[in-house]
Design an enzyme around this catalytic site. Structure first.
Site: not given
Length: 249
Positions: A9, A36, A38, A51, A142
């Site tokens: 993460h 991951e 963002d 993020h 994401e």
């Protein structure tokens, strides 16, 4: 199915400033299944790995570009070109008002030499390491706040899907899991943008756990908050909610 996957993460974010290349390289060396990303767009439409839509809690933007804040006193990724963003120094997350580091025991704020980078740069790092190590670690992008991007005239979903396609991520088999909190936008990714990627609907609010039937029409999985999965302790043992079972159905 009982197999579990491990997702790094924001990279190895407990050890190095989140979403930096260094955090991703360290995460890679720890052998997760996925790393991951963002994503927020720059002014010139580059998907940047960060993020939030804001810059002022992880970079020195307030020192380098003091005049570029909006009326709410915040600095937005979308107001800067990728070249400008790369001139910023990234540090461990801090409170922009007080300058206090959120997690004092993590990497010291303001030390080291960390930068922002693009989705393309991170994919090249991960794919390059896959080639040089023989591993097959996936990506877990994401898109952040697509509605904010659309209000500012930018289609982050489409731009991200195009970049992923260029690097060979187009189907469920391609070691890429694509996620978003905005259900309307994730549904659009499947139905309007016709993406065949593995899609995960992130869920934040309790009422969203009642919408699984609808999510199942376009998403392959859900990403709930842990408190939606774990209920309470009885005799020292955690009890689980029915969410996982409901999602499997």
């Amino acid at each position: 199915m009982n197999s579990k996957i491990v997702v790094a993460h924001r990279g190895a974010s407990g050890y190095l400033p989140e979403h930096t290349m260094e955090a991703k390289a360290m995460a890679y060396a720890m052998n997760p299944d996925f790393i991951e990303q963002d994503l927020v767009l720059s002014k010139d439409d580059v998907p940047v790995v960060i993020h939030d839509i804001y810059l002022d809690d992880v970079t020195d933007v307030a020192v380098k570009f003091p005049s570029r804040k909006r009326e709410d006193d915040r600095y937005y990724v979308i107001d800067f070109t990728f070249e400008e963003l790369q001139s910023l120094h990234v540090s461990e997350r801090f409170d922009p008002k007080t300058g206090e580091q959120f997690y004092p025991s993590r990497f010291p704020k303001g030390k080291g030499s960390f930068k922002l980078h693009s989705l393309q740069q991170e994919i090249e790092l991960i794919q390059g390491l896959n080639k040089s190590t023989g591993k097959s670690i996936g990506i877990y992008p994401e898109i952040k706040n697509p509605e904010f991007h659309l209000k500012n005239g930018k289609d982050i979903a489409q731009i991200t899907i195009e970049v992923l396609s260029e690097y060979g991520y187009t189907t469920k088999k391609d070691n890429c899991i694509f996620q978003c909190f905005d259900a309307k936008e994730l549904e659009r990714v499947r139905k309007e943008l016709k993406s065949d990627l593995f899609l995960v609907q992130l869920i934040e609010f309790p009422e969203e756990t009642k919408q699984l039937d609808h999510f199942a029409t376009y998403a392959d999985g859900i990403g709930p908050w842990y408190k939606q999965v774990i209920d309470k302790k009885v005799n020292g043992k955690w009890q689980f909610t029915s969410l996982v079972e409901d999602a499997h159905k």
